[in-house]
Design a protein around this motif. Structure first.
Motif, PDB file in Angstrom:
ATOM      1  N   ILE A   1       1.260  -1.134   0.591  1.00  0.00           N
ATOM      2  CA  ILE A   1      -0.166  -0.092  -0.326  1.00  0.00           C
ATOM      3  C   ILE A   1       1.168   1.130   0.062  1.00  0.00           C
ATOM      4  N   LYS A   2       0.632   1.993  -0.893  1.00  0.00           N
ATOM      5  CA  LYS A   2       1.494   3.148  -1.505  1.00  0.00           C
ATOM      6  C   LYS A   2       0.986   4.342   0.002  1.00  0.00           C
ATOM      7  N   ILE A   3       1.912   5.107   0.627  1.00  0.00           N
ATOM      8  CA  ILE A   3       2.908   5.956   1.575  1.00  0.00           C
ATOM      9  C   ILE A   3       3.498   6.660   0.871  1.00  0.00           C
ATOM     10  N   LYS A   4       2.855   8.058   0.376  1.00  0.00           N
ATOM     11  CA  LYS A   4       3.449   9.117   0.092  1.00  0.00           C
ATOM     12  C   LYS A   4       2.857  10.575   0.670  1.00  0.00           C
ATOM     13  N   ASN A   5       2.944  11.131   1.535  1.00  0.00           N
ATOM     14  CA  ASN A   5       2.334  12.108   2.659  1.00  0.00           C
ATOM     15  C   ASN A   5       3.693  12.888   2.990  1.00  0.00           C
ATOM     16  N   GLY A   6       3.182  14.338   3.779  1.00  0.00           N
ATOM     17  CA  GLY A   6       4.365  15.285   4.030  1.00  0.00           C
ATOM     18  C   GLY A   6       5.040  16.262   3.557  1.00  0.00           C
ATOM     19  N   TYR A   7       5.319  17.289   3.762  1.00  0.00           N
ATOM     20  CA  TYR A   7       5.960  18.329   3.139  1.00  0.00           C
ATOM     21  C   TYR A   7       6.229  18.161   2.008  1.00  0.00           C
TER      22      TYR A   7
ATOM     23  N   LYS B   1       8.002  14.496   2.206  1.00  0.00           N
ATOM     24  CA  LYS B   1       9.296  13.886   3.144  1.00  0.00           C
ATOM     25  C   LYS B   1       8.870  12.424   3.358  1.00  0.00           C
ATOM     26  N   TYR B   2       7.648  12.304   3.731  1.00  0.00           N
ATOM     27  CA  TYR B   2       8.014  10.330   3.704  1.00  0.00           C
ATOM     28  C   TYR B   2       7.274   9.904   2.560  1.00  0.00           C
ATOM     29  N   GLU B   3       8.064   8.679   1.386  1.00  0.00           N
ATOM     30  CA  GLU B   3       7.135   7.908   0.959  1.00  0.00           C
ATOM     31  C   GLU B   3       8.051   6.712   0.593  1.00  0.00           C
ATOM     32  N   GLY B   4       7.119   5.587   0.826  1.00  0.00           N
ATOM     33  CA  GLY B   4       7.429   4.421   0.441  1.00  0.00           C
ATOM     34  C   GLY B   4       5.766   2.923   0.045  1.00  0.00           C
ATOM     35  N   SER B   5       5.997   2.515   0.973  1.00  0.00           N
ATOM     36  CA  SER B   5       4.882   0.995   1.058  1.00  0.00           C
ATOM     37  C   SER B   5       5.063   0.633   2.903  1.00  0.00           C
TER      38      SER B   5
ATOM     39  N   LEU C   1       9.635   2.667   4.699  1.00  0.00           N
ATOM     40  CA  LEU C   1       9.214   4.262   3.780  1.00  0.00           C
ATOM     41  C   LEU C   1      10.826   5.040   4.169  1.00  0.00           C
ATOM     42  N   PHE C   2      10.819   6.020   3.389  1.00  0.00           N
ATOM     43  CA  PHE C   2      11.875   7.145   2.873  1.00  0.00           C
ATOM     44  C   PHE C   2      11.818   8.196   4.052  1.00  0.00           C
ATOM     45  N   GLU C   3      12.378   8.688   4.401  1.00  0.00           N
ATOM     46  CA  GLU C   3      11.940  10.143   4.888  1.00  0.00           C
ATOM     47  C   GLU C   3      12.984  10.768   4.894  1.00  0.00           C
ATOM     48  N   ARG C   4      13.069  12.353   4.745  1.00  0.00           N
ATOM     49  CA  ARG C   4      14.003  13.061   3.810  1.00  0.00           C
ATOM     50  C   ARG C   4      13.515  14.435   4.301  1.00  0.00           C
ATOM     51  N   MET C   5      14.724  15.039   4.191  1.00  0.00           N
ATOM     52  CA  MET C   5      14.555  16.078   5.514  1.00  0.00           C
ATOM     53  C   MET C   5      16.398  16.832   4.810  1.00  0.00           C
ATOM     54  N   ILE C   6      15.876  18.300   4.903  1.00  0.00           N
ATOM     55  CA  ILE C   6      17.099  19.213   4.928  1.00  0.00           C
ATOM     56  C   ILE C   6      18.412  18.819   5.778  1.00  0.00           C
ATOM     57  N   MET C   7      19.768  18.817   5.144  1.00  0.00           N
ATOM     58  CA  MET C   7      20.623  19.339   6.024  1.00  0.00           C
ATOM     59  C   MET C   7      21.186  20.520   5.162  1.00  0.00           C
ATOM     60  N   LYS C   8      22.045  20.687   5.742  1.00  0.00           N
ATOM     61  CA  LYS C   8      22.451  22.257   6.032  1.00  0.00           C
ATOM     62  C   LYS C   8      23.851  21.846   6.255  1.00  0.00           C
ATOM     63  N   PRO C   9      24.401  22.101   5.380  1.00  0.00           N
ATOM     64  CA  PRO C   9      26.341  22.083   5.844  1.00  0.00           C
ATOM     65  C   PRO C   9      26.682  23.447   5.676  1.00  0.00           C
ATOM     66  N   PRO C  10      28.378  22.835   6.765  1.00  0.00           N
ATOM     67  CA  PRO C  10      28.820  24.066   8.013  1.00  0.00           C
ATOM     68  C   PRO C  10      29.514  25.436   6.952  1.00  0.00           C
ATOM     69  N   GLY C  11      28.808  26.426   7.151  1.00  0.00           N
ATOM     70  CA  GLY C  11      29.690  27.330   5.914  1.00  0.00           C
ATOM     71  C   GLY C  11      28.241  28.097   5.480  1.00  0.00           C
ATOM     72  N   PHE C  12      28.525  29.491   5.739  1.00  0.00           N
ATOM     73  CA  PHE C  12      27.992  30.902   5.552  1.00  0.00           C
ATOM     74  C   PHE C  12      27.461  30.237   3.273  1.00  0.00           C
ATOM     75  N   PHE C  13      28.343  29.662   2.447  1.00  0.00           N
ATOM     76  CA  PHE C  13      28.126  29.812   1.561  1.00  0.00           C
ATOM     77  C   PHE C  13      27.120  28.895   1.016  1.00  0.00           C
ATOM     78  N   SER C  14      27.334  27.556   1.940  1.00  0.00           N
ATOM     79  CA  SER C  14      27.158  25.741   1.795  1.00  0.00           C
ATOM     80  C   SER C  14      25.563  26.032   1.621  1.00  0.00           C
TER      81      SER C  14
ATOM     82  N   LEU D   1      19.054  17.581   0.439  1.00  0.00           N
ATOM     83  CA  LEU D   1      17.887  17.114   1.340  1.00  0.00           C
ATOM     84  C   LEU D   1      18.509  15.611   0.664  1.00  0.00           C
ATOM     85  N   THR D   2      18.348  14.678   2.758  1.00  0.00           N
ATOM     86  CA  THR D   2      18.914  13.635   2.432  1.00  0.00           C
ATOM     87  C   THR D   2      18.065  12.740   3.045  1.00  0.00           C
ATOM     88  N   SER D   3      18.130  12.066   2.697  1.00  0.00           N
ATOM     89  CA  SER D   3      17.294  10.453   2.780  1.00  0.00           C
ATOM     90  C   SER D   3      17.845   8.755   3.854  1.00  0.00           C
TER      91      SER D   3
END
Length: 223
Positions: free
Chosen positions: A119-125, A151-155, A170-183, A187-189
């Motif tokens: 069963i498909k799951i696809k939801n979140g931001y 943000k979430y996708e899977g079965s 289930l895959f959980e996708r969230m944003i990661m900001k590396p250090p550094g002003f211009f980095s 999107l991580t998974s």
């Protein structure tokens, strides 16, 4: 877990009925699921050697209408006796009333146990527009062909071997900001592969850091 979750689970449990004995291959099962989030943030902490989980999209069944019957062709069709089924509608409203909890998914379906139904799951931001605008970068380009990048996708599927069980990929996708002003933000998974034994006619709760799944399965009384 917040106290309201305990209260809801206790309330749900008190309404469930006793298990019947029947030929399980021909028996219909009713699966009810609510997925919630207790973390509204879309960011995860920076980890220097973070490894993304590659996205794999299995063939899934989309629940277009709750309490539909999944037939032999793996199509979700109207179940003629759906009016006799109980549902989680009232509990979704109760959860929605809590400002600290967000309901991500509410799906219910009828199936036989002989064949596994993913069963498909696809939801979140939805990150799609931010990726198009290059505000977020991705390393896994496979997700670009999966439609909306949520943000979430899977079965999830219900089955029985030695025990009844719920299996979740289930895959959980969230944003990661590396250090550094211009980095650039990436999107991580992270993949969750969960297999949990369950009991029929009981409320089962799968709890993880950012999300939880309330699920119950019961045999359908057709008479």
């Amino acid at each position: 877990m917040k106290i309201i979750k305990f209260l809801i689970l206790m309330q749900l449990t008190s309404l469930l009925y006793a298990e019947e004995i029947s030929n399980e291959l021909d028996q219909l099962f009713h699966v009810k699921l609510i997925m919630i989030s207790n973390n509204n943030s879309n960011y995860r902490d920076y980890v220097e050697n973070y490894i993304d989980e590659r996205f794999l999209s299995p063939k899934t069944i989309k629940i277009g209408r709750n309490n539909c019957l999944i037939n032999e062709d793996n199509v979700c069709v109207k179940y003629d006796m759906d009016y006799k089924l109980d549902n989680y509608n009232d509990y979704v409203e109760l959860l929605d009333s809590d400002d600290d909890i967000r309901v991500l998914e509410h799906i219910e379906w009828i199936q036989k146990i002989g064949n596994i139904k993913h069963i498909k799951i696809k939801n979140g931001y939805d990150y799609s527009q931010s990726i198009i605008d290059e505000k977020i970068f991705v390393n896994d380009f496979d997700i670009l062909s999966s439609g909306k990048i949520t943000k979430y996708e899977g079965s999830i599927f219900f089955s029985k071997k030695d025990f009844y069980q719920i299996s979740l990929d289930l895959f959980e996708r969230m944003i990661m900001k590396p250090p550094g002003f211009f980095s650039n933000n990436f999107l991580t998974s992270k993949k969750y592969k969960i297999i949990q034994k369950i009991k029929l006619n009981k409320v089962n709760y799968i709890d993880r850091e950012n999300f939880g799944i309330i699920v119950s399965v019961s045999k359908v009384k057709e008479n």
